[in-house]
Design a protein around this motif. Structure first.
Motif, PDB file in Angstrom:
ATOM      1  N   THR A  70       0.848  -1.185   0.000  1.00 38.12           N
ATOM      2  CA  THR A  70       0.000   0.000   0.000  1.00 38.12           C
ATOM      3  C   THR A  70       0.888   1.241   0.000  1.00 38.12           C
ATOM      4  O   THR A  70       1.846   1.308   0.768  1.00 38.12           O
ATOM      5  N   GLU A  71       0.565   2.176  -0.865  1.00 34.11           N
ATOM      6  CA  GLU A  71       1.325   3.430  -0.916  1.00 34.11           C
ATOM      7  C   GLU A  71       0.342   4.596  -0.991  1.00 34.11           C
ATOM      8  O   GLU A  71      -0.472   4.656  -1.916  1.00 34.11           O
ATOM      9  N   LEU A  72       0.405   5.484  -0.005  1.00 33.88           N
ATOM     10  CA  LEU A  72      -0.430   6.687  -0.015  1.00 33.88           C
ATOM     11  C   LEU A  72       0.489   7.898   0.114  1.00 33.88           C
ATOM     12  O   LEU A  72       1.446   7.865   0.882  1.00 33.88           O
ATOM     13  N   GLY A  73       0.168   8.943  -0.599  1.00 37.19           N
ATOM     14  CA  GLY A  73       0.991  10.149  -0.486  1.00 37.19           C
ATOM     15  C   GLY A  73       0.130  11.388  -0.586  1.00 37.19           C
ATOM     16  O   GLY A  73      -0.918  11.388  -1.242  1.00 37.19           O
ATOM     17  N   LEU A  74       0.551  12.417   0.106  1.00 37.90           N
ATOM     18  CA  LEU A  74      -0.147  13.700   0.046  1.00 37.90           C
ATOM     19  C   LEU A  74       0.908  14.798   0.085  1.00 37.90           C
ATOM     20  O   LEU A  74       1.795  14.777   0.943  1.00 37.90           O
ATOM     21  N   ASN A  75       0.829  15.722  -0.865  1.00 40.50           N
ATOM     22  CA  ASN A  75       1.828  16.790  -0.864  1.00 40.50           C
ATOM     23  C   ASN A  75       1.196  18.145  -1.124  1.00 40.50           C
ATOM     24  O   ASN A  75       0.095  18.238  -1.664  1.00 40.50           O
ATOM     25  N   VAL A  76       1.918  19.163  -0.709  1.00 42.32           N
ATOM     26  CA  VAL A  76       1.516  20.552  -0.949  1.00 42.32           C
ATOM     27  C   VAL A  76       2.739  21.264  -1.483  1.00 42.32           C
ATOM     28  O   VAL A  76       3.841  21.102  -0.952  1.00 42.32           O
ATOM     29  N   LEU A  77       2.562  22.016  -2.565  1.00 37.97           N
ATOM     30  CA  LEU A  77       3.688  22.784  -3.068  1.00 37.97           C
ATOM     31  C   LEU A  77       3.239  24.094  -3.707  1.00 37.97           C
ATOM     32  O   LEU A  77       2.119  24.197  -4.200  1.00 37.97           O
ATOM     33  N   GLY A  78       4.110  25.077  -3.646  1.00 39.51           N
ATOM     34  CA  GLY A  78       3.772  26.361  -4.236  1.00 39.51           C
ATOM     35  C   GLY A  78       4.876  27.382  -4.021  1.00 39.51           C
ATOM     36  O   GLY A  78       5.860  27.127  -3.322  1.00 39.51           O
ATOM     37  N   HIS A  79       4.692  28.526  -4.671  1.00 39.22           N
ATOM     38  CA  HIS A  79       5.674  29.612  -4.588  1.00 39.22           C
ATOM     39  C   HIS A  79       5.127  30.761  -3.751  1.00 39.22           C
ATOM     40  O   HIS A  79       4.245  31.484  -4.227  1.00 39.22           O
ATOM     41  N   PRO A  80       5.620  30.986  -2.551  1.00 50.23           N
ATOM     42  CA  PRO A  80       5.228  32.195  -1.825  1.00 50.23           C
ATOM     43  C   PRO A  80       5.807  33.452  -2.494  1.00 50.23           C
ATOM     44  O   PRO A  80       5.225  34.520  -2.432  1.00 50.23           O
ATOM     45  N   PHE A  81       6.980  33.307  -3.109  1.00 52.78           N
ATOM     46  CA  PHE A  81       7.607  34.356  -3.915  1.00 52.78           C
ATOM     47  C   PHE A  81       8.048  33.706  -5.220  1.00 52.78           C
ATOM     48  O   PHE A  81       8.267  32.495  -5.251  1.00 52.78           O
ATOM     49  N   PRO A  82       8.206  34.519  -6.260  1.00 52.59           N
ATOM     50  CA  PRO A  82       8.410  33.932  -7.588  1.00 52.59           C
ATOM     51  C   PRO A  82       9.463  32.833  -7.670  1.00 52.59           C
ATOM     52  O   PRO A  82       9.216  31.795  -8.245  1.00 52.59           O
ATOM     53  N   ASN A  83      10.657  33.039  -7.104  1.00 53.55           N
ATOM     54  CA  ASN A  83      11.704  32.040  -7.275  1.00 53.55           C
ATOM     55  C   ASN A  83      11.859  31.136  -6.069  1.00 53.55           C
ATOM     56  O   ASN A  83      12.809  30.372  -5.983  1.00 53.55           O
ATOM     57  N   LEU A  84      10.938  31.253  -5.130  1.00 52.72           N
ATOM     58  CA  LEU A  84      11.042  30.476  -3.894  1.00 52.72           C
ATOM     59  C   LEU A  84       9.944  29.424  -3.861  1.00 52.72           C
ATOM     60  O   LEU A  84       8.760  29.751  -3.939  1.00 52.72           O
ATOM     61  N   LEU A  85      10.363  28.178  -3.764  1.00 51.21           N
ATOM     62  CA  LEU A  85       9.411  27.065  -3.775  1.00 51.21           C
ATOM     63  C   LEU A  85       9.379  26.403  -2.400  1.00 51.21           C
ATOM     64  O   LEU A  85      10.434  26.111  -1.827  1.00 51.21           O
ATOM     65  N   LEU A  86       8.172  26.179  -1.898  1.00 52.14           N
ATOM     66  CA  LEU A  86       8.001  25.401  -0.675  1.00 52.14           C
ATOM     67  C   LEU A  86       7.275  24.123  -1.055  1.00 52.14           C
ATOM     68  O   LEU A  86       6.305  24.162  -1.813  1.00 52.14           O
ATOM     69  N   ALA A  87       7.735  22.992  -0.518  1.00 56.47           N
ATOM     70  CA  ALA A  87       7.095  21.717  -0.876  1.00 56.47           C
ATOM     71  C   ALA A  87       7.267  20.725   0.258  1.00 56.47           C
ATOM     72  O   ALA A  87       8.325  20.669   0.890  1.00 56.47           O
ATOM     73  N   ALA A  88       6.217  19.954   0.518  1.00 61.17           N
ATOM     74  CA  ALA A  88       6.305  18.904   1.534  1.00 61.17           C
ATOM     75  C   ALA A  88       5.404  17.746   1.133  1.00 61.17           C
ATOM     76  O   ALA A  88       4.342  17.951   0.546  1.00 61.17           O
ATOM     77  N   GLN A  89       5.853  16.537   1.442  1.00 66.81           N
ATOM     78  CA  GLN A  89       5.052  15.348   1.128  1.00 66.81           C
ATOM     79  C   GLN A  89       5.134  14.343   2.276  1.00 66.81           C
ATOM     80  O   GLN A  89       6.218  14.032   2.762  1.00 66.81           O
ATOM     81  N   GLY A  90       3.982  13.871   2.689  1.00 71.05           N
ATOM     82  CA  GLY A  90       3.927  12.783   3.666  1.00 71.05           C
ATOM     83  C   GLY A  90       3.525  11.512   2.946  1.00 71.05           C
ATOM     84  O   GLY A  90       2.730  11.541   2.008  1.00 71.05           O
TER      85      GLY A  90
END
Lengths: 432, 127
Positions: A70-90
């Motif tokens: 079983t494999e489950l994944g959930l992630n959120v990603l986006g740019h708070p500023f143009p060249n800055l990326l935030l990303a996380a996945q559980g």
């Protein structure tokens, strides 16, 4: 010169969109002003079934087969500023004895990239970052990025301890890309701490070794060339680890482990066909650790100074929209100088087939509705080199191994997967 | 409405003659207000696929290198810009990938998927 849409066929859609947009506009405008416009969430749920004719893989897979995949994944990603990326996945993952970690933070990184002129980019990524090596390593737990249900086990180990250090590291990564026309050169360099704790047995070579690792962080590098965004790509990766081991028990001596692993990957992507090959060698150089070593030089070298060899050749054929077929030959040799395992078997008392695995795979994959897929494949395997000793107790015991394992076996696996894209778009959520 | 449009730079694409309705309907269903304004004129006579950057008049045309940088998500410097694409199997998406970007559609999909599941980029929004 601009004409508003007046086609009656779309008027209701336009009206709905307009109403929706007006309703959400204040929120949307605020989101744009804050620069949180492109944050997205994604997820996937995959359930596999595994049947083996002999030996166990991902649970008790003989007889009726096993659903412990079983494999489950959930992630959120986006740019708070143009060249800055935030990303996380559980990720939640269960593959019986070979992965009992359940929930884990797969990645959580912050990434800043800087364009240099028109054609180059430099960037830095920090946090828990995916290890940059090979072709499939970084997103391997989502079947959507894998060519098959199981990745080639000679390189992307799922059954043995090397899996977890392959995944991600806590540290920092520098990357660069230079593009001219259809050509691009890429380079990545990571300094970090991979997840070694769950791989203590594999790294130390000592069964059930308790203790901790000290010493400098691990270096991982990858450099490559690609033509036309990957129609052809060539990658060179390398892992360089140098750790001291500080044991908790008197059964194990303090020691040092050096690991060096060069890795070459090549891929050609045609319209209907893709051809892929990867080659990996893993060299260990261990000192200390073992209170006693086997007298046989081959068996001793397996623990102290050994190089394994892995490679695969793979063809994928996209024969209809949503459909693809796969054929692959995948080979692993625990000792690069003893491909048939005979010398190592003599020295250790284990069967020859413990020291290699040659896997011929045929698979089929169908994305039957957008974001839904089913994939199945048959592996005809000669050797047990990458079997999990947790799912197959006794396979490393010279007295039990012959009864506990079978050198010639088949593995059939089937997986369903669904992925979702609830886009968060300027304050509006579009469920797909 | 035009203010909203200017802040939401939209890169979609269309077949000027045949695919416009399909692309438009999808954009509308996605609530993409800027596409309510549509250029009509001599350009609609050809049937080539071209990117839609909001307006032919206010934005300079993009060359292939720039378009690849945008659709393979290497250029993210628009603070408030979004890139919109059609679903993978939409005929326009296939034509756009092949004719304009010079790549196969599955190359785009595999790049976007890898980004999402490795935390290295934000893929375009499918409308």
């Amino acid at each position: 010169m601009y004409t508003p849409i007046v086609n009656p066929q779309y008027q209701s859609g336009a009206a709905t969109a307009l109403a929706f947009a007006l309703l959400s506009h204040p929120l949307g405008a605020r989101a744009i002003d804050l620069g949180f416009g492109d944050f997205q969430a994604h997820g996937f749920l995959s359930q596999g079934y595994t049947y083996t004719s002999a030996n166990d893989f991902f649970g008790n897979s003989q007889g009726d087969g096993s659903l412990e995949f079983t494999e489950l994944g959930l992630n959120v990603l986006g740019h708070p500023f143009p060249n800055l990326l935030l990303a996380a996945q559980g990720i939640y993952r269960d593959t019986a004895g070979s992965d009992e970690e359940d929930f884990r933070l797969d990645y959580a990184n912050i990434d800043y990239s800087l364009p240099i002129g028109e054609s180059s980019t430099l960037g830095v990524r920090a946090g828990r970052v995916k290890n940059p090596f090979g072709l499939y390593s970084e997103a391997r737990d989502a079947i959507w990025t894998r060519p098959s249900v199981l990745l080639p086990q000679s390189i992307y180990f799922d059954g043995i301890g090397l899996r977890s250090p392959e995944l991600s590291s806590d540290g920092g990564l520098l990357y660069g890309r230079h593009q001219f026309g259809d050509h691009a050169f890429t380079a990545e360099f990571l300094v970090g701490e991979p997840q070694l704790q769950t791989a203590r047995d594999f790294i130390t070579g000592f069964p059930d070794a308790q203790g901790r690792f000290d010493g400098r962080p691990v270096f991982i590098g990858r450099a490559g060339y690609e033509w036309r965004e990957g129609r052809f790509r060539l990658l060179f990766s390398a892992v360089d680890l140098d750790k001291d081991f500080d044991p908790n028990s008197r059964d194990v001596l303090p020691g040092n482990i050096k690991l060096f692993a060069p890795w070459v990957s090549a891929q050609v992507n045609l319209e209907e066909w893709s051809f892929t090959a990867e080659y990996l060698r893993i060299s260990f150089d261990r000192t200390g650790i073992f209170p006693a070593l086997p007298p046989d030089p081959t068996a001793r070298n397996l623990l102290v100074d050994n190089t394994s060899e892995s490679y695969y050749l793979q063809a994928q054929y996209r024969f209809a929209p949503g459909w693809s077929a796969l054929a692959r030959y995948d080979a692993f040799f625990a000792n690069a100088d003893d491909h048939d395992g005979s010398a190592t078997a003599r020295g250790t008392g284990l069967p020859r087939h413990r020291f290699f695995a040659k896997d011929l795979t045929f698979g089929l994959r169908w994305e039957f509705v957008e974001n839904w897929l089913v994939a199945a494949e048959d592996h005809n395997i000669d050797g047990t080199g990458w079997l999990s000793p947790i799912d197959n107790p006794g396979i490393n015991d010279p007295l039990l191994a012959r009864g506990a394992s079978d050198g010639h076996w088949d593995l059939f696996t089937l997986m369903f997967s669904y992925r979702f894209y609830p886009f968060v778009c300027n304050g509006r959520t579009i469920h797909r | 409405m035009s203010g909203f449009y200017l802040r939401t730079k939209c890169v979609a694409y269309l077949d000027a003659r045949r695919g416009r309705r399909a692309a438009l309907a999808r954009c509308l269903l996605g609530g993409l207000l800027p596409l309510l304004l549509w250029p009509a004129g001599p350009a609609s006579a050809d049937s080539t696929v071209r990117p839609y950057t909001g307006s032919n008049h206010s934005n300079p045309p993009l060359d292939r290198g720039q378009l690849r940088a945008i659709f393979f998500v290497r250029q993210t410097k628009w603070a408030d810009g979004r890139v919109f694409v059609l679903p993978d199997r939409h005929p326009l998406n296939i034509r756009f990938a092949k004719e304009v970007l010079g790549v196969y559609p599955y190359q785009l999909r595999s790049t976007w998927d890898r980004m999402v599941y490795s935390g290295t980029g934000v893929p375009p929004t499918v409308v």
